[in-house]
Scaffold this active site. Sequence first.
Site, PDB file in Angstrom:
ATOM      1  N   LYS A  42       0.845  -1.199   0.000  1.00 29.13           N
ATOM      2  CA  LYS A  42       0.000   0.000   0.000  1.00 29.13           C
ATOM      3  C   LYS A  42       0.876   1.243   0.000  1.00 29.13           C
ATOM      4  CE  LYS A  42      -4.302   0.064   2.276  1.00 29.13           C
ATOM      5  NZ  LYS A  42      -4.973   0.048   3.581  1.00 29.13           N
TER       6      LYS A  42
HETATM    7  C1  E4P Z   1      -8.219   0.181   3.782  1.00 24.62           C
HETATM    8  O1  E4P Z   1      -7.476  -0.065   2.862  1.00 24.62           O
HETATM    9  C2  E4P Z   1      -8.205   1.493   4.473  1.00 24.62           C
HETATM   10  O2  E4P Z   1      -6.976   1.752   5.063  1.00 24.62           O
HETATM   11  C3  E4P Z   1      -9.312   1.476   5.508  1.00 24.62           C
HETATM   12  O3  E4P Z   1     -10.482   0.994   4.883  1.00 24.62           O
HETATM   13  C4  E4P Z   1      -9.536   2.827   6.159  1.00 24.62           C
HETATM   14  O4  E4P Z   1     -10.672   2.732   6.974  1.00 24.62           O
HETATM   15  P1  E4P Z   1     -11.088   3.872   8.017  1.00 24.62           P
HETATM   16  O5  E4P Z   1     -11.504   5.072   7.253  1.00 24.62           O
HETATM   17  O6  E4P Z   1     -12.236   3.252   8.773  1.00 24.62           O
HETATM   18  O7  E4P Z   1      -9.904   4.125   8.892  1.00 24.62           O
END
Ligand code: E4P
Length: 218
Positions: free
Chosen positions: A87
């Site tokens: 990521k």
């Molecule tokens: C996933 O890839 C993201 O990091 C995650 O869905 C973020 O979620 P949040 O907005 O609940 O922190």
Amino acid sequence: MKFFLDSANLDQIQEANDLGIIDGVTTNPSLMAKEGIKGKEGFRNHYLKICNIVSGDVSAEVISTDFTGMVRDAEELAGLHSQIVVKIPCIKDGIKAIKYLSQKGVRINCTLIFSPGQALLAAKAGTTYTSPFVGRLDDISTDVIALVKQIVNIYKTYNFNTQVIASSIRHTMHIIQSIEAGAHVATCPLNSILGLLKHPLTDLGLEKFLADYKKLNG
Ligand code: E4P
């Protein structure tokens, strides 16, 4: 379409995997912190544990924010296990790193996407996945489903292979609407996935079927 579990909790990952409908896992530094995971070695071990539970893609996020650091983090993470997708945040050095790494065959999930322009640059750089943050945009009253549709249409029009991950899912309607909008993947907390199962008429119907069976069969 694919379902990823948005969690670093091993029990939840196991539970979701046992359901048989999970195609992968996404994590981020906040989700890792929630599980009390610390240090480079701690992170590496935890990612490996997740890869041992699920058979699909496992997103692990870089910590650096400059090109050299992101490339170094990404190569380390990708080298850990063949299921790891790295990521990388949608910032200037991130786009540069995505271009460099994707050419070397590293699979990327470009994260923190909030606009069609960001999604376009990420795809152009060669990312495997882009993650528009549905819930965080909904939190600030933005029509996020329109954004998911826009990104999906841009990718279709120009034949980008990049898959859209509806991320930051807060509830079942986010899942349904994102999938209707054409997202290839929804990454969700376990509760939202289990929420899709719930319907009072299913519970009532089952109760009546079993009561009728018992009347005759004891
Ligand atoms: C996933 O890839 C993201 O990091 C995650 O869905 C973020 O979620 P949040 O907005 O609940 O922190």
